[in-house]
Design a protein around this motif. Sequence first.
Motif, PDB file in Angstrom:
ATOM      1  N   GLY A  66       0.836  -1.092   0.081  1.00 44.37           N
ATOM      2  CA  GLY A  66      -0.147   0.112   0.068  1.00 44.37           C
ATOM      3  C   GLY A  66       0.892   1.221   0.104  1.00 44.37           C
ATOM      4  N   LYS A  67       2.148   1.076   0.249  1.00 39.72           N
ATOM      5  CA  LYS A  67       3.085   2.298   0.301  1.00 39.72           C
ATOM      6  C   LYS A  67       3.681   2.611  -1.054  1.00 39.72           C
ATOM      7  N   VAL A  68       3.751   1.812  -1.929  1.00 43.54           N
ATOM      8  CA  VAL A  68       4.726   1.839  -2.985  1.00 43.54           C
ATOM      9  C   VAL A  68       3.787   1.871  -4.141  1.00 43.54           C
ATOM     10  N   THR A  69       4.631   2.386  -5.385  1.00 49.49           N
ATOM     11  CA  THR A  69       4.008   2.745  -6.610  1.00 49.49           C
ATOM     12  C   THR A  69       3.283   1.369  -7.371  1.00 49.49           C
ATOM     13  N   ARG A  70       2.793   1.565  -8.374  1.00 48.69           N
ATOM     14  CA  ARG A  70       2.255   0.164  -9.086  1.00 48.69           C
ATOM     15  C   ARG A  70       3.378  -0.524  -9.678  1.00 48.69           C
ATOM     16  N   GLU A  71       4.372   0.521 -10.233  1.00 41.52           N
ATOM     17  CA  GLU A  71       5.530   0.091 -10.859  1.00 41.52           C
ATOM     18  C   GLU A  71       6.223  -0.890  -9.996  1.00 41.52           C
ATOM     19  N   GLU A  72       6.496  -0.259  -8.542  1.00 41.75           N
ATOM     20  CA  GLU A  72       7.303  -1.132  -7.767  1.00 41.75           C
ATOM     21  C   GLU A  72       6.670  -2.297  -6.907  1.00 41.75           C
ATOM     22  N   THR A  73       5.309  -2.372  -7.174  1.00 41.69           N
ATOM     23  CA  THR A  73       4.652  -3.538  -6.757  1.00 41.69           C
ATOM     24  C   THR A  73       5.380  -4.963  -7.222  1.00 41.69           C
ATOM     25  N   LYS A  74       5.692  -5.100  -8.248  1.00 43.48           N
ATOM     26  CA  LYS A  74       6.090  -6.327  -8.792  1.00 43.48           C
ATOM     27  C   LYS A  74       7.691  -6.760  -8.150  1.00 43.48           C
ATOM     28  N   GLU A  75       8.456  -5.719  -7.892  1.00 42.76           N
ATOM     29  CA  GLU A  75       9.786  -5.882  -7.425  1.00 42.76           C
ATOM     30  C   GLU A  75       9.594  -6.277  -5.817  1.00 42.76           C
ATOM     31  N   ILE A  76       8.333  -5.621  -5.325  1.00 36.00           N
ATOM     32  CA  ILE A  76       8.447  -5.944  -3.821  1.00 36.00           C
ATOM     33  C   ILE A  76       8.033  -7.356  -3.809  1.00 36.00           C
ATOM     34  N   ALA A  77       7.034  -7.740  -4.813  1.00 31.60           N
ATOM     35  CA  ALA A  77       6.443  -8.993  -4.627  1.00 31.60           C
ATOM     36  C   ALA A  77       7.442 -10.283  -5.079  1.00 31.60           C
ATOM     37  N   ASN A  78       8.481  -9.912  -5.936  1.00 29.80           N
ATOM     38  CA  ASN A  78       9.637 -10.798  -6.115  1.00 29.80           C
ATOM     39  C   ASN A  78      10.433 -11.224  -4.861  1.00 29.80           C
ATOM     40  N   LYS A  79      10.859  -9.879  -4.406  1.00 27.46           N
ATOM     41  CA  LYS A  79      11.777 -10.024  -2.989  1.00 27.46           C
ATOM     42  C   LYS A  79      10.876 -10.733  -1.949  1.00 27.46           C
TER      43      LYS A  79
ATOM     44  N   GLN B  15      12.084   3.590  -0.593  1.00 28.24           N
ATOM     45  CA  GLN B  15      13.552   3.087  -0.476  1.00 28.24           C
ATOM     46  C   GLN B  15      13.387   2.402   0.937  1.00 28.24           C
ATOM     47  N   GLU B  16      12.913   2.728   1.871  1.00 36.56           N
ATOM     48  CA  GLU B  16      12.759   2.211   3.397  1.00 36.56           C
ATOM     49  C   GLU B  16      12.483   0.582   3.042  1.00 36.56           C
ATOM     50  N   ILE B  17      11.340   0.644   2.268  1.00 41.06           N
ATOM     51  CA  ILE B  17      10.860  -0.862   2.348  1.00 41.06           C
ATOM     52  C   ILE B  17      11.882  -1.832   1.415  1.00 41.06           C
ATOM     53  N   PHE B  18      12.209  -1.244   0.343  1.00 38.70           N
ATOM     54  CA  PHE B  18      13.505  -2.022  -0.320  1.00 38.70           C
ATOM     55  C   PHE B  18      14.722  -2.306   0.509  1.00 38.70           C
ATOM     56  N   ASN B  19      15.173  -1.427   1.246  1.00 33.42           N
ATOM     57  CA  ASN B  19      16.224  -1.617   2.245  1.00 33.42           C
ATOM     58  C   ASN B  19      15.866  -2.666   3.150  1.00 33.42           C
ATOM     59  N   PHE B  20      14.737  -2.616   3.731  1.00 32.79           N
ATOM     60  CA  PHE B  20      14.094  -3.635   4.561  1.00 32.79           C
ATOM     61  C   PHE B  20      14.144  -5.116   4.209  1.00 32.79           C
TER      62      PHE B  20
END
Length: 575
Positions: free
Chosen positions: A256-269, A315-320
Amino acid sequence: MAIQTKDLNLKEYLRALSAEIPDYQRGYAWENEQISQFLEDLVEEYIANSDKSEKSYFFGTIVVAKEGNSKAQVIDGQQRLTTITIFLAAMRNYLNSISETAGDSANELCEEINHDYIGRETSRNGSTYKLRQRGEIETYFREEIQKPKNVFETLQLTRKEGRKPPRNAIAQAYNVIVNWLENDLASKQSNDVEVYPNDGAKAERIVHLVDTLLNNFFIVEIESNDVTTGYQIFQNLNGTGKNLNAGDLIKTDFFGKVTREETKEIANKWDEIQSITGNDDSTEIIRYYWNAVNSKFATKRSLYPRVSKEIKTSQEIFNFLDDLLKVVPSYMAALGADSDVLDYRDTQVQLALKDLRSLKLKSYLPILFALELNDATDDQVADVLNSICSLMFRNVVIANEVANKFEKLFAQGAVQINDDQSIEMLIDELNTRKISDELFKDALLKYNAEGSLDIARFILRKFEHLDDSTKTLNGNQEVHVEHIMPQNPEDITSWGFENIDDNSFREHLWALGNLVLLDSKKNTKIKNHSFESKKAEYANSGLRQVHELIEQDTWNAQTIEKRTEKIAERSVETW
């Protein structure tokens, strides 16, 4: 069929309670971990809502069946109700023990606990106990828990009534709370000044904790007018659906805190983390990681709100998530996943992790994660893990201290590593927390291995490795623990005892000095034979500790005590 539901804080609920736990229900089963979590949640709730008296902590659902004018039968919730009673009894007994110096409010609370929340026996009305245990612990629960005491001390455990007497679970829960309260009231500030310097301050602390429990903790009670319906409700509540865990909530929060484009990368991680761990519930690894890098310690209950509040940007989410991926190999190695154990660091680290797994320990993981994130060397990791193993083996496994209290110590140690504190300073700090050699040895001399042969196996396996590093006793289950003096000897007098019911026989039977490692075939073959017959079979063993027994002419109470002493002395040197 009639069903009623109501939600009440514990003050309202206990005042109106008149219930019994049927003897066909399973016995009291909460262990140190659940009780410690309850106490931790209570303190956290007090800190968060000390200025409020509103229902804010959901303590669970209680299902009862009440037919006519009879007492309500507790179908679900007996563990919570029993724990509440034990907690209130401990608080009352402490206040009774300082009644002359505690002040009026403390004495009033004792009376309130007896009258409103536990009940009592009176000459006019007989028993007014709120909760009645049925079965073999009924008398013990009434006499040792519900009846007031003027002394505050732990309860004696017993082994005279079978392998695992039900009363021991009650006594152990009371003892955990007693030890916790003593530690809590002995707290000191950073300048070494006592937080609660006198009995008045100590009494006030207890009053606040009890008020938090009674006013802020609430339950939902579901009452049916027959037992059958009550059990159907219980099965439906516990047998269907899957509750969202903290990991699920954090994952949803991140999306809920990232853009639609970033959602896929979050899901992959996220998928990569879960595919490695093989577990859809990522709560555990997230919590240990959070406590490794944050000074604000998180319990399971507080994890989601803490993470959600602190991790806000993409960025904090990706670092996490990147950090989580870095610690996954150490997490899997700590759990004992074969592929990761083989690939993770060097042999000394693997052996240290194996010891920690044998002791069923995981609370140290924040420190392991911090070492990983700060690129510690293999030697540093092994040294720290061995120090943790020694601390926990002494204090928790043998001396029976509450394991949960070390979680915060390990979390603080992890944060200090992140703040560039030296590994040597951390090891020094861990070593200062260990109980003394004298206390450790005394606990080992008194240690009764009944029901905990894994601990005896752990000690004896360690000694075998130290004596002969070529041996490969790698798993805690690859060897059996042999009673040198057997549990059911063919001729008990040949071992120096009169009969099998002799208390001294039972004590010596389960002493560490009467136990030795042996492979399963030999263990089965020699069974309950005489010591001379056993020695003939021991001669065929390849284990050094077994061969040492062959030199003994007899085996009796004195030789068992002598070998126990030797094991205790060597344990002090080893851990």
